[in-house]
Design a protein around this motif. Structure first.
Motif, PDB file in Angstrom:
ATOM      1  N   GLU A  75       0.826  -1.203   0.000  1.00  0.00           N
ATOM      2  CA  GLU A  75       0.000   0.000   0.000  1.00  0.00           C
ATOM      3  C   GLU A  75       0.863   1.258   0.000  1.00  0.00           C
ATOM      4  O   GLU A  75       1.959   1.278   0.564  1.00  0.00           O
ATOM      5  N   VAL A  76       0.321   2.298  -0.624  1.00  0.00           N
ATOM      6  CA  VAL A  76       0.901   3.635  -0.550  1.00  0.00           C
ATOM      7  C   VAL A  76      -0.189   4.559  -0.021  1.00  0.00           C
ATOM      8  O   VAL A  76      -1.299   4.598  -0.556  1.00  0.00           O
ATOM      9  N   ARG A  77       0.147   5.298   1.029  1.00  0.00           N
ATOM     10  CA  ARG A  77      -0.829   6.184   1.674  1.00  0.00           C
ATOM     11  C   ARG A  77      -0.372   7.622   1.487  1.00  0.00           C
ATOM     12  O   ARG A  77       0.708   8.020   1.950  1.00  0.00           O
ATOM     13  N   TYR A  78      -1.177   8.428   0.792  1.00  0.00           N
ATOM     14  CA  TYR A  78      -0.883   9.836   0.561  1.00  0.00           C
ATOM     15  C   TYR A  78      -1.600  10.671   1.621  1.00  0.00           C
ATOM     16  O   TYR A  78      -2.825  10.620   1.720  1.00  0.00           O
ATOM     17  N   VAL A  79      -0.845  11.433   2.400  1.00  0.00           N
ATOM     18  CA  VAL A  79      -1.446  12.229   3.467  1.00  0.00           C
ATOM     19  C   VAL A  79      -1.399  13.711   3.107  1.00  0.00           C
ATOM     20  O   VAL A  79      -0.532  14.164   2.361  1.00  0.00           O
ATOM     21  N   ALA A  80      -2.361  14.453   3.627  1.00  0.00           N
ATOM     22  CA  ALA A  80      -2.421  15.901   3.448  1.00  0.00           C
ATOM     23  C   ALA A  80      -1.905  16.582   4.707  1.00  0.00           C
ATOM     24  O   ALA A  80      -2.322  16.245   5.808  1.00  0.00           O
ATOM     25  N   LEU A  81      -0.986  17.527   4.520  1.00  0.00           N
ATOM     26  CA  LEU A  81      -0.461  18.310   5.632  1.00  0.00           C
ATOM     27  C   LEU A  81      -0.564  19.786   5.266  1.00  0.00           C
ATOM     28  O   LEU A  81      -1.122  20.138   4.233  1.00  0.00           O
ATOM     29  N   SER A  82       0.002  20.643   6.073  1.00  0.00           N
ATOM     30  CA  SER A  82      -0.192  22.075   5.856  1.00  0.00           C
ATOM     31  C   SER A  82       0.964  22.748   5.137  1.00  0.00           C
ATOM     32  O   SER A  82       0.909  23.950   4.896  1.00  0.00           O
ATOM     33  N   GLY A  83       2.020  21.998   4.799  1.00  0.00           N
ATOM     34  CA  GLY A  83       3.131  22.617   4.092  1.00  0.00           C
ATOM     35  C   GLY A  83       4.460  22.000   4.485  1.00  0.00           C
ATOM     36  O   GLY A  83       4.536  20.966   5.158  1.00  0.00           O
ATOM     37  N   ASN A  84       5.553  22.658   4.053  1.00  0.00           N
ATOM     38  CA  ASN A  84       6.889  22.108   4.264  1.00  0.00           C
ATOM     39  C   ASN A  84       7.223  21.877   5.733  1.00  0.00           C
ATOM     40  O   ASN A  84       7.833  20.871   6.095  1.00  0.00           O
ATOM     41  N   GLN A  85       6.852  22.827   6.581  1.00  0.00           N
ATOM     42  CA  GLN A  85       7.181  22.671   7.998  1.00  0.00           C
ATOM     43  C   GLN A  85       6.470  21.475   8.596  1.00  0.00           C
ATOM     44  O   GLN A  85       7.043  20.713   9.393  1.00  0.00           O
ATOM     45  N   ALA A  86       5.197  21.287   8.204  1.00  0.00           N
ATOM     46  CA  ALA A  86       4.457  20.119   8.687  1.00  0.00           C
ATOM     47  C   ALA A  86       5.098  18.835   8.190  1.00  0.00           C
ATOM     48  O   ALA A  86       5.144  17.831   8.912  1.00  0.00           O
ATOM     49  N   GLY A  87       5.613  18.847   6.958  1.00  0.00           N
ATOM     50  CA  GLY A  87       6.309  17.672   6.445  1.00  0.00           C
ATOM     51  C   GLY A  87       7.568  17.368   7.231  1.00  0.00           C
ATOM     52  O   GLY A  87       7.851  16.213   7.564  1.00  0.00           O
ATOM     53  N   ALA A  88       8.340  18.411   7.539  1.00  0.00           N
ATOM     54  CA  ALA A  88       9.549  18.220   8.335  1.00  0.00           C
ATOM     55  C   ALA A  88       9.217  17.702   9.728  1.00  0.00           C
ATOM     56  O   ALA A  88       9.911  16.825  10.263  1.00  0.00           O
ATOM     57  N   ASP A  89       8.151  18.226  10.322  1.00  0.00           N
ATOM     58  CA  ASP A  89       7.738  17.771  11.655  1.00  0.00           C
ATOM     59  C   ASP A  89       7.295  16.309  11.613  1.00  0.00           C
ATOM     60  O   ASP A  89       7.593  15.532  12.535  1.00  0.00           O
ATOM     61  N   ALA A  90       6.566  15.935  10.555  1.00  0.00           N
ATOM     62  CA  ALA A  90       6.102  14.549  10.438  1.00  0.00           C
ATOM     63  C   ALA A  90       7.269  13.589  10.253  1.00  0.00           C
ATOM     64  O   ALA A  90       7.266  12.480  10.787  1.00  0.00           O
TER      65      ALA A  90
ATOM     66  N   VAL B  98       2.929  32.906  -4.675  1.00  0.00           N
ATOM     67  CA  VAL B  98       3.694  31.835  -4.042  1.00  0.00           C
ATOM     68  C   VAL B  98       2.711  30.971  -3.258  1.00  0.00           C
ATOM     69  O   VAL B  98       1.729  31.472  -2.708  1.00  0.00           O
ATOM     70  N   VAL B  99       2.976  29.664  -3.225  1.00  0.00           N
ATOM     71  CA  VAL B  99       2.071  28.735  -2.557  1.00  0.00           C
ATOM     72  C   VAL B  99       2.250  28.808  -1.043  1.00  0.00           C
ATOM     73  O   VAL B  99       3.378  28.712  -0.531  1.00  0.00           O
ATOM     74  N   THR B 100       1.137  28.978  -0.331  1.00  0.00           N
ATOM     75  CA  THR B 100       1.158  28.980   1.125  1.00  0.00           C
ATOM     76  C   THR B 100       1.714  27.652   1.635  1.00  0.00           C
ATOM     77  O   THR B 100       1.323  26.584   1.175  1.00  0.00           O
ATOM     78  N   GLY B 101       2.641  27.721   2.583  1.00  0.00           N
ATOM     79  CA  GLY B 101       3.201  26.510   3.160  1.00  0.00           C
ATOM     80  C   GLY B 101       4.495  26.061   2.517  1.00  0.00           C
ATOM     81  O   GLY B 101       5.204  25.218   3.081  1.00  0.00           O
ATOM     82  N   TRP B 102       4.827  26.600   1.352  1.00  0.00           N
ATOM     83  CA  TRP B 102       6.090  26.246   0.703  1.00  0.00           C
ATOM     84  C   TRP B 102       7.166  27.178   1.262  1.00  0.00           C
ATOM     85  O   TRP B 102       7.486  28.212   0.689  1.00  0.00           O
ATOM     86  N   THR B 103       7.724  26.781   2.384  1.00  0.00           N
ATOM     87  CA  THR B 103       8.563  27.683   3.168  1.00  0.00           C
ATOM     88  C   THR B 103       9.812  28.133   2.418  1.00  0.00           C
ATOM     89  O   THR B 103      10.268  29.270   2.602  1.00  0.00           O
TER      90      THR B 103
END
Length: 562
Positions: free
Chosen positions: A227-242, A386-391
């Motif tokens: 399986e591949v699970r695609y998750v939605a987050l709020s941007g780059n910082q959320a990705g780094a935190d995850a 510029v896209v919100t969340g793309w730090t």
């Protein structure tokens, strides 16, 4: 000679890639994001800031997933290195002697995910669909498909079309005729319940996350990755935190202290490659409805010289970016294509405020009392989307705003959601937008020129342009692109004069203002899965959002416990 043989004779490339594969059977559902501790499930984050739209039409710019995973191409082309094209739905292909007819052999025994047989009729239908719907035909396909039998077809062209093969074979997502022929408008239908031939299927969807599951009837056997699970987050910082919390297994994007990422994240690896060219898109063409100071080539040139790229690289990109060429050939990979006639072989890394101001004043701009240039009552004030969340991009445009002020140019960031920003880019509802120009299906700058600088790939403001978002139109560039398409790629001497023409024109006109060659950095869980690309085995471009490379990677991954 077949295109396989020609391919082997082109220069070696120096980038990296990754592989993944998926298929689609659409199902409804509601669920939340997963955890990286989920057994054998690959949790990925693409950088999307906000909810997932239920869009699985591989030809729409807002597609959530599908190209390569659900809808397959005929062959896989590795832009990272000089591999032979790998068979997918196709097994062989060859040109006739004058490059006007391409013969394609298809794989036998392939089924769509609903059990219907895949045949040459599906391929011919897909190609004819592109001809009938201009909005879908981003590769400007102009051939005539003819079905020979269930596993063979030919594609004829009015003139030699050598350079069309990689897009046609590697970037055309084959769709099922028995379903899509019933769709009223495939250029707008979101395809919420996709049926494909790929290695995975859509089995669960919610705006917060969706799941692709291994296709048990895939022609190459079910993938080892369940399986591949695609998750939605709020941007780059959320990705780094995850990542730091071990909640995702793969993302492509910036994280703090990239230089020490592996030390700080036990069990994870990181890889960086450079192929995407960061630019400021400009709505440049007043004849097609663009308005604003950026329609003046002198303004675009002044912005180019006013940037301090060393500072941008350090503050926004952790020094992972590299020098790019204003001629838009990759300096290392495409060194043999770089024109000797360019004013700058690579972009200036430090600001030249005096040069920027001389260009503006030579074009009739005068300095206002507030330190900002003006002309004919118009202030040299610009917005940049510029896209919100793309730090990283947000930091870049904020830094540019300060840099350009020194040259008398006012730049105001205009953040918005990914969907809103991409929609505005297509419609021409922008003055500037920070963006990246993607490479073509093979290591050749022709595809960047054809995609982004060819006037056949644009439309007036208000209509959706794809992918010539700047709405650039230059007859000399158009003709040079047309000539390149007709020359056998092995004849490098005959081709170079046309590359020289294109590069000189676009360095002067600058419809896309060069920033830097982006450093694409991916972080992935090597303790949980094996088969990832490495510096010595770049079997696909290592970016979770790069298609169909993501599918090629998924096909290579195996849970480490197996």
């Amino acid at each position: 000679m077949s295109l396989h043989a020609r391919w082997r004779r082109v220069r070696t490339a120096a980038i990296g890639a990754v592989t993944i594969g998926l298929l689609a059977v659409g199902c409804g559902g509601s669920s939340n994001g997963g955890s990286s501790t989920d057994s054998d499930t690959l949790i990925v984050y693409t950088g999307l800031a906000g909810d997932w739209p239920r869009v699985f039409n591989p030809y729409l710019p807002t597609v959530s997933e599908g190209p390569g995973t659900i809808f397959e191409p005929l062959f896989f082309y590795n832009i990272a290195r000089q591999d032979d094209p790998a068979p997918r739905l196709g097994t062989e292909y060859a040109w006739n002697e004058d490059g006007t007819e391409l013969s394609i052999t298809l794989r036998e025994g392939v089924e769509w995910s609903d059990g219907e047989p895949f045949t040459a009729d599906d391929v011919a239908f897909t190609l004819n669909m592109l001809l009938e719907h201009e909005a879908l035909n981003t590769q400007n396909f102009q051939g005539e498909p003819t079905v020979v039998d269930d596993t063979h077809l030919t594609v004829s062209f009015d003139e030699p079309a050598y350079m069309k093969a990689p897009d046609l074979l590697g970037k055309t997502w084959i769709v099922p005729e028995h379903i899509w022929s019933q769709i009223e408008d495939p250029a707008t239908d979101q395809i919420q319940e996709p049926i494909g031939t790929g290695p995975f299927a859509l089995t669960d969807f919610s705006p917060q996350a969706f799941t692709l599951s291994a296709n048990e009837t895939y022609w190459d056997g079910a993938p080892a990755l369940p399986e591949v699970r695609y998750v939605a987050l709020s941007g780059n910082q959320a990705g780094a935190d995850a990542l730091a919390a071990g909640e995702i297994d793969w993302q492509t994007g910036p994280v703090p202290d990239m230089e020490n990422f592996e030390q700080n994240h036990p069990g994870y690896k990181s890889i960086t490659v450079n192929a995407f060219q960061m630019v400021l898109d400009t709505c440049s063409n007043p004849d097609l409805g663009c308005t604003g100071p950026q329609t003046d080539p002198a303004v675009r040139q002044a912005i180019y010289y006013a940037m301090d790229r060393e500072q941008l690289n350090a503050l926004a990109f952790q020094n992972t970016a590299a020098e790019m060429s204003p001629g838009f050939a990759l300096p290392e990979r495409d060194a043999g294509y770089l024109s000797a006639d360019l004013e700058n072989q690579t972009v200036p890394m430090n600001a030249d405020v005096q040069q920027a101001q001389e260009i503006l004043e030579g074009a009739g701009w005068t300095m206002g009392g507030d330190g900002i240039y003006e002309k004919d009552g118009e202030k040299l004030s610009l917005t940049v989307r510029v896209v919100t969340g793309w730090t990283d991009y947000i930091t870049a445009v904020n830094t540019m705003s300060e840099q350009l002020k020194e040259a008398g140019i006012e730049l105001t960031p205009q953040p918005a959601s990914n969907n809103e920003t991409m929609d505005a880019r297509g419609r021409g509802d922008f003055q500037l937008q920070i963006d990246s120009l993607y490479p073509g299906p093979t290591p050749d700058p022709y595809y960047v020129y054809n995609n982004f600088f060819n006037s056949e790939n644009t439309v007036p403001v208000g209509e959706s342009a794809n992918p010539n978002f700047s709405r650039y139109s230059n007859p000399a560039v158009d003709e040079a692109i047309n000539q390149l398409n007709q020359i056998d790629p092995v004849d490098t001497e005959a081709r170079q004069q046309h590359y020289d023409t294109i590069q000189a024109e676009i360095e002067r006109d600058m419809p896309y203002i060069p920033i830097l060659l982006g450093g694409t950095t991916s972080q992935f869980n090597s303790e949980k899965f094996t088969g990832w690309p490495t510096d010595v085995n770049l079997h696909a471009y290592p970016a979770v959002w790069q298609r169909p490379d993501q599918a090629q990677i998924y096909r290579s991954l195996e849970p480490a416990g197996e």
